[in-house]
Scaffold this motif. Structure first.
Motif, PDB file in Angstrom:
ATOM      1  N   ARG A  79       0.827  -1.208   0.000  1.00 29.70           N
ATOM      2  CA  ARG A  79       0.000   0.000   0.000  1.00 29.70           C
ATOM      3  C   ARG A  79       0.860   1.256   0.000  1.00 29.70           C
ATOM      4  O   ARG A  79       0.567   2.233  -0.688  1.00 29.70           O
ATOM      5  CB  ARG A  79      -0.932  -0.010   1.219  1.00 29.70           C
ATOM      6  CG  ARG A  79      -1.981  -1.108   1.134  1.00 29.70           C
ATOM      7  CD  ARG A  79      -2.715  -1.327   2.447  1.00 29.70           C
ATOM      8  NE  ARG A  79      -3.379  -0.115   2.908  1.00 29.70           N
ATOM      9  CZ  ARG A  79      -3.707   0.090   4.189  1.00 29.70           C
ATOM     10  NH1 ARG A  79      -3.424  -0.805   5.108  1.00 29.70           N
ATOM     11  NH2 ARG A  79      -4.323   1.184   4.534  1.00 29.70           N
ATOM     12  N   ALA A 103       0.999   4.158  -2.875  1.00 23.99           N
ATOM     13  CA  ALA A 103       0.697   5.550  -2.524  1.00 23.99           C
ATOM     14  C   ALA A 103       1.823   6.491  -2.932  1.00 23.99           C
ATOM     15  O   ALA A 103       1.580   7.522  -3.570  1.00 23.99           O
ATOM     16  CB  ALA A 103       0.417   5.670  -1.034  1.00 23.99           C
ATOM     17  N   GLU A 146       2.110   7.081  -6.718  1.00 22.35           N
ATOM     18  CA  GLU A 146       1.087   7.982  -7.245  1.00 22.35           C
ATOM     19  C   GLU A 146       1.324   9.426  -6.815  1.00 22.35           C
ATOM     20  O   GLU A 146       1.177  10.348  -7.617  1.00 22.35           O
ATOM     21  CB  GLU A 146      -0.306   7.518  -6.815  1.00 22.35           C
ATOM     22  CG  GLU A 146      -0.728   6.218  -7.450  1.00 22.35           C
ATOM     23  CD  GLU A 146      -0.762   6.262  -8.973  1.00 22.35           C
ATOM     24  OE1 GLU A 146      -0.993   7.337  -9.553  1.00 22.35           O
ATOM     25  OE2 GLU A 146      -0.546   5.203  -9.586  1.00 22.35           O
ATOM     26  N   LEU A 147       1.691   9.639  -5.552  1.00 24.01           N
ATOM     27  CA  LEU A 147       1.877  11.008  -5.072  1.00 24.01           C
ATOM     28  C   LEU A 147       3.062  11.691  -5.756  1.00 24.01           C
ATOM     29  O   LEU A 147       2.957  12.842  -6.189  1.00 24.01           O
ATOM     30  CB  LEU A 147       2.042  11.030  -3.549  1.00 24.01           C
ATOM     31  CG  LEU A 147       0.842  10.524  -2.740  1.00 24.01           C
ATOM     32  CD1 LEU A 147       1.119  10.649  -1.251  1.00 24.01           C
ATOM     33  CD2 LEU A 147      -0.440  11.255  -3.120  1.00 24.01           C
ATOM     34  N   GLY A 187      -5.076   7.357 -10.419  1.00 24.07           N
ATOM     35  CA  GLY A 187      -4.086   7.250  -9.349  1.00 24.07           C
ATOM     36  C   GLY A 187      -4.561   7.701  -7.996  1.00 24.07           C
ATOM     37  O   GLY A 187      -4.418   6.987  -7.001  1.00 24.07           O
ATOM     38  N   LEU A 188      -5.118   8.891  -7.926  1.00 22.07           N
ATOM     39  CA  LEU A 188      -5.575   9.401  -6.638  1.00 22.07           C
ATOM     40  C   LEU A 188      -6.762   8.593  -6.118  1.00 22.07           C
ATOM     41  O   LEU A 188      -6.913   8.417  -4.911  1.00 22.07           O
ATOM     42  CB  LEU A 188      -5.917  10.886  -6.748  1.00 22.07           C
ATOM     43  CG  LEU A 188      -6.014  11.646  -5.434  1.00 22.07           C
ATOM     44  CD1 LEU A 188      -4.756  11.471  -4.599  1.00 22.07           C
ATOM     45  CD2 LEU A 188      -6.265  13.116  -5.689  1.00 22.07           C
ATOM     46  N   VAL A 211      -5.188   5.685  -4.463  1.00 25.36           N
ATOM     47  CA  VAL A 211      -4.614   6.124  -3.189  1.00 25.36           C
ATOM     48  C   VAL A 211      -5.718   6.259  -2.145  1.00 25.36           C
ATOM     49  O   VAL A 211      -5.594   5.764  -1.019  1.00 25.36           O
ATOM     50  CB  VAL A 211      -3.849   7.453  -3.354  1.00 25.36           C
ATOM     51  CG1 VAL A 211      -3.486   8.057  -2.008  1.00 25.36           C
ATOM     52  CG2 VAL A 211      -2.602   7.240  -4.199  1.00 25.36           C
ATOM     53  N   THR A 271      -6.880   2.784  -0.988  1.00 26.75           N
ATOM     54  CA  THR A 271      -5.959   1.980  -0.177  1.00 26.75           C
ATOM     55  C   THR A 271      -5.558   2.639   1.135  1.00 26.75           C
ATOM     56  O   THR A 271      -5.112   1.957   2.047  1.00 26.75           O
ATOM     57  CB  THR A 271      -4.681   1.641  -0.969  1.00 26.75           C
ATOM     58  OG1 THR A 271      -4.022   2.841  -1.324  1.00 26.75           O
ATOM     59  CG2 THR A 271      -4.994   0.825  -2.201  1.00 26.75           C
ATOM     60  N   ALA A 272      -5.714   3.947   1.237  1.00 29.54           N
ATOM     61  CA  ALA A 272      -5.336   4.660   2.461  1.00 29.54           C
ATOM     62  C   ALA A 272      -6.502   4.665   3.448  1.00 29.54           C
ATOM     63  O   ALA A 272      -7.664   4.608   3.058  1.00 29.54           O
ATOM     64  CB  ALA A 272      -4.938   6.090   2.122  1.00 29.54           C
ATOM     65  N   TRP A 317      -6.582  10.380   3.766  1.00 29.76           N
ATOM     66  CA  TRP A 317      -5.686  11.142   2.922  1.00 29.76           C
ATOM     67  C   TRP A 317      -6.164  12.575   2.898  1.00 29.76           C
ATOM     68  O   TRP A 317      -7.306  12.878   3.253  1.00 29.76           O
ATOM     69  CB  TRP A 317      -5.589  10.555   1.507  1.00 29.76           C
ATOM     70  CG  TRP A 317      -6.773  10.845   0.629  1.00 29.76           C
ATOM     71  CD1 TRP A 317      -7.966  10.178   0.614  1.00 29.76           C
ATOM     72  CD2 TRP A 317      -6.892  11.893  -0.325  1.00 29.76           C
ATOM     73  NE1 TRP A 317      -8.809  10.748  -0.293  1.00 29.76           N
ATOM     74  CE2 TRP A 317      -8.175  11.800  -0.894  1.00 29.76           C
ATOM     75  CE3 TRP A 317      -6.032  12.906  -0.751  1.00 29.76           C
ATOM     76  CZ2 TRP A 317      -8.619  12.688  -1.873  1.00 29.76           C
ATOM     77  CZ3 TRP A 317      -6.479  13.771  -1.733  1.00 29.76           C
ATOM     78  CH2 TRP A 317      -7.751  13.655  -2.283  1.00 29.76           C
ATOM     79  N   VAL A 328      -1.038  10.646   2.987  1.00 24.14           N
ATOM     80  CA  VAL A 328      -1.900   9.497   3.245  1.00 24.14           C
ATOM     81  C   VAL A 328      -1.511   8.922   4.593  1.00 24.14           C
ATOM     82  O   VAL A 328      -0.350   9.011   5.009  1.00 24.14           O
ATOM     83  CB  VAL A 328      -1.780   8.389   2.161  1.00 24.14           C
ATOM     84  CG1 VAL A 328      -2.215   8.902   0.813  1.00 24.14           C
ATOM     85  CG2 VAL A 328      -0.396   7.813   2.098  1.00 24.14           C
TER      86      VAL A 328
END
Length: 147
Positions: free
Chosen positions: A49, A53, A56-57, A109-110, A113, A116-117, A120, A133
């Protein structure tokens, strides 16, 4: 071929931070640092995870800003929580897309994120923003201990 190893630099207890050029190669460095830190903290359950993250960030900063540098940090606000963040000098805020067509090459992507977070968000600063996140390490029967 040259191989580089990420060496975490302590910024607090516990935490690590690095500043790199805002370029695609920085995402690979950030993934390496996430893996190393989570292994060190005995939180291997968060590696997949965390790697997703940070990819993507950092990728969002590289793709959607004109920043020269991107700052990455990973901290442990409490024993079972990890916070991963990326700071850049762009005022452009990330946008969570709720719909994308199957033909879209980007834009998910976001959403990944956020899925999975555990939490965020975005902190706005006078000269940029931090996208972060938080992920909780959950005990499962295989990693819990009987008392």
């Amino acid at each position: 071929m040259t191989t580089t190893t990420t060496r975490p630099r302590a910024t607090g207890f516990p935490g690590y931070s690095e500043t790199w050029p805002c370029e695609a190669q920085s995402a690979a460095r950030a993934r390496s640092l996430v893996r190393a830190v989570l292994q060190t903290w005995n939180l291997a359950c968060l590696i997949d995870r965390g790697v997703l993250a940070i990819s993507e960030l950092v990728g969002n900063s590289v793709q959607h800003t004109n920043c020269e540098l991107v700052q990455f940090s990973i901290t442990m606000p409490d024993r079972h929580c990890v916070r991963i963040s990326v700071t850049d000098t762009s005022e452009k805020l990330p946008r969570l897309r709720f719909r994308s067509s199957g033909e879209d090459m980007s834009g998910r992507g976001l959403t990944l994120v956020a899925f999975t977070a555990d939490q965020w968000g975005v902190d706005v600063h006078p000269k940029g923003k931090t996208v972060w996140v938080e992920m909780l390490a959950r005990q499962t029967p295989s990693n819990s201990k009987a008392i």
